[in-house]
Design a protein around this motif. Sequence first.
Motif, PDB file in Angstrom:
ATOM      1  N   GLN A 283     -58.722 -36.774  -1.543  1.00 55.44           N
ATOM      2  CA  GLN A 283     -59.794 -37.503  -2.210  1.00 55.44           C
ATOM      3  C   GLN A 283     -59.281 -38.770  -2.883  1.00 55.44           C
ATOM      4  OE1 GLN A 283     -61.889 -34.735  -4.885  1.00 55.44           O
ATOM      5  NE2 GLN A 283     -63.682 -35.095  -3.590  1.00 55.44           N
ATOM      6  N   SER A 284     -58.042 -38.724  -3.376  1.00 52.83           N
ATOM      7  CA  SER A 284     -57.465 -39.871  -4.069  1.00 52.83           C
ATOM      8  C   SER A 284     -56.863 -40.889  -3.107  1.00 52.83           C
ATOM      9  CB  SER A 284     -56.391 -39.396  -5.060  1.00 52.83           C
ATOM     10  OG  SER A 284     -56.927 -38.491  -5.994  1.00 52.83           O
ATOM     11  N   GLU A 372     -69.660 -31.011 -13.636  1.00 53.07           N
ATOM     12  CA  GLU A 372     -70.467 -32.236 -13.648  1.00 53.07           C
ATOM     13  C   GLU A 372     -69.887 -33.248 -14.624  1.00 53.07           C
ATOM     14  OE1 GLU A 372     -75.110 -33.612 -14.511  1.00 53.07           O
ATOM     15  OE2 GLU A 372     -74.549 -31.490 -14.512  1.00 53.07           O
ATOM     16  N   ASP A 375     -66.744 -34.723 -13.083  1.00 53.92           N
ATOM     17  CA  ASP A 375     -67.081 -35.700 -12.037  1.00 53.92           C
ATOM     18  C   ASP A 375     -67.409 -37.049 -12.666  1.00 53.92           C
ATOM     19  OD1 ASP A 375     -66.705 -33.812 -10.103  1.00 53.92           O
ATOM     20  OD2 ASP A 375     -68.831 -33.360  -9.818  1.00 53.92           O
ATOM     21  N   ARG A 376     -68.160 -37.008 -13.753  1.00 59.88           N
ATOM     22  CA  ARG A 376     -68.520 -38.262 -14.441  1.00 59.88           C
ATOM     23  C   ARG A 376     -67.285 -38.918 -15.050  1.00 59.88           C
ATOM     24  NH1 ARG A 376     -72.794 -37.316 -18.969  1.00 59.88           N
ATOM     25  NH2 ARG A 376     -70.985 -36.325 -19.939  1.00 59.88           N
ATOM     26  N   GLU A 378     -64.273 -38.715 -13.983  1.00 57.56           N
ATOM     27  CA  GLU A 378     -63.425 -39.212 -12.909  1.00 57.56           C
ATOM     28  C   GLU A 378     -63.821 -40.618 -12.450  1.00 57.56           C
ATOM     29  OE1 GLU A 378     -62.320 -37.770  -8.384  1.00 57.56           O
ATOM     30  OE2 GLU A 378     -62.628 -36.250  -9.942  1.00 57.56           O
ATOM     31  N   GLN A 379     -65.058 -40.997 -12.698  1.00 60.53           N
ATOM     32  CA  GLN A 379     -65.530 -42.308 -12.256  1.00 60.53           C
ATOM     33  C   GLN A 379     -64.743 -43.450 -12.891  1.00 60.53           C
ATOM     34  OE1 GLN A 379     -69.755 -42.391 -13.049  1.00 60.53           O
ATOM     35  NE2 GLN A 379     -70.183 -40.685 -11.656  1.00 60.53           N
ATOM     36  N   GLY A 380     -64.176 -43.219 -14.065  1.00 51.59           N
ATOM     37  CA  GLY A 380     -63.406 -44.266 -14.727  1.00 51.59           C
ATOM     38  C   GLY A 380     -61.991 -44.417 -14.205  1.00 51.59           C
ATOM     39  N   CYS A 381     -61.598 -43.527 -13.266  1.00 52.05           N
ATOM     40  CA  CYS A 381     -60.202 -43.510 -12.816  1.00 52.05           C
ATOM     41  C   CYS A 381     -59.962 -44.374 -11.588  1.00 52.05           C
ATOM     42  CB  CYS A 381     -59.771 -42.066 -12.524  1.00 52.05           C
ATOM     43  SG  CYS A 381     -59.905 -40.965 -13.946  1.00 52.05           S
ATOM     44  N   SER A 382     -60.944 -45.153 -11.190  1.00 47.36           N
ATOM     45  CA  SER A 382     -60.765 -46.008 -10.017  1.00 47.36           C
ATOM     46  C   SER A 382     -60.036 -47.309 -10.351  1.00 47.36           C
ATOM     47  CB  SER A 382     -62.135 -46.337  -9.403  1.00 47.36           C
ATOM     48  OG  SER A 382     -62.961 -46.991 -10.351  1.00 47.36           O
TER      49      SER A 382
END
Length: 624
Positions: A283-284, A372, A375-376, A378-382
Amino acid sequence: MEKEKITIEAALVEKERRHARLAADLYDPLTGVGCWGDRVDVDGNLVPRVLLQTCPDYARLEPVEQERRRIQEDFEFWCARCVTIKDKMSGRNVPFVLNRPQRRLVGVMEGQRLAGKPVRVILLKARQWGGSTLVQMYLAWMQIVRHKGWNSLICGHLHATSKGIKRMYNLLLRHYPRELMADGEQLTFRKLEGQPNVHEIVARDCLVLTGSSRSEDAVRGYDIAMAHLSEAAFWPSSVMHNPDEVVRSVCGSIALKPETVIVLESTANGVGDYFHDEWLRAQSGFSDKEPVFVPWQEIDIYSLAVDDPQALWEQMDEYECKLWEEGCTLEQVNWYHHKRREYRSQELMMAEYPSNASEAFTATGFNPFSPEHLDRLEQGCSMQPLLVGDIQGKGLDGREAKQGIHLVKELGGKLKVWEYPEQGTPVAVKYLTVVDVGGRSVTSDYSVIAVWRLGDGHRKHAIVAQWRGHIDHDLLAWKAMQLSKYYNNAMLAVESNTLTNEAARAGESDYILEEVKMVYGWVYERAPHKLGFHTNVKTKRKAIVALIAALRDGTYVERDIEAVNEMRDYEDHNGRYAARAGKHDDILMTRAIGLLLIQEPRVYSGKQSPDKSQFEDDWMKHPI
């Protein structure tokens, strides 16, 4: 979704629209309608464009010869025309016509193959859609149609895998249309003498090896081109049998060239195991494998007729409303509504019938963090780090460590910087540095230094920098001081248990933190004359509760995906929190402790002064 804003009449109209959309998804692999890839109309059949490139005179061939050429490039046509399987629902032998999830998986594998790449996939399965069957047939297609001498391995968690594979191949070859074999070859499947787990497809010079995860050496001595690694989440992990060793042995036997195949597939079995780690890597984007997940709502059999739409609509809870909002039909929601009654918790239902990949790994129900919410987060880890490297001063310790502090770029460095320190007027932006002390050796827990930017009315709290590695504890404390100094003289809070225990064994006080405080000044004290944050059952529980609340309320921004991974591997055993066996929680604890300390007025005051006397009254009022 707020049901009150949508009438049942409007929902029924939407229901019919969704049914019409599904009905419009026509699929006929014999004519090519709805099949994957770039296709061209030839006499009413949609055939792959690549077929006309490899066989320009295709349209002028006799029908049987057209079929022989088409099966070489059209896997979906080959399945429907040449493959017989046993239908799980009726028990009858039927042609293998792909369902929706199978077609999507074929698209991934064929996309890689036609791009000239090795086929590499990690497949996270829901139940009862034929993922394993599809993979096995794809390997059979390679062996029967595209290549001679193209050996394959099927490795499951039990030796019983071989019996199922043998039945599948025997059925396939027994019903295979002989007229479509070049030169009228007769296909048979026979066991090699003295080798019970090795079978040969006669006339194709192909071997099919079967084994289990307990036999790492199953492929040694064989030239393997393809591997189907099945139910990897259930492979035993011990000193004698390690999933990583099995996969390394298999992959080391397969050349990195086009049309070789490795598919690692499984239903989930909780977090923290080998399969979960590999899924997260894929996924990463750090794995050679492309991740494919099939949710339950993509599987056609999971649907139940609705006798009373009004009653169902009124009974739907928040999660079921979310399913509807995301596009499920009422029949699918109705199936879920009734099926979940078989399970004592929503988490167990999600683990068996996941709607997304995160739910699939929710197996134990002991993780204190909501999938949940993770998941939210994780959105900051891009966001990629602005700098990877280290921080240095004039010296490694003492007063010289405080002088000439600067960042250096370093390939593979232990420090990641996502934001540089901000300057503001009249008061500088506030920061907090939290340190979790690990071990010195590479086999021990990591030490982590996390730098927080404290939130204000406009921004959330955020992780802006992190150092993670193994280092002597005194040098760790000085490096943390350097980062604190660099980030606007941030308060430095060190988890003190390890340092205190070491000092006690040496018959000394907390000399490391005392030296740092003498040089730097702004070191957190949990009480007057007691340096550092002390972790015990009470304070750890309070810190984890603070982290749970922050995830729920979305009050902080994460930058490091490994922090989220650690949270997915965390467990709650009747109020005692710990990482799953074999996993780490060093990054997680810098988040939990940081969020707890941020709640303290003295940390958030912004009075960055080394003179603790002016804060003593406040410290006593707000003990940790």
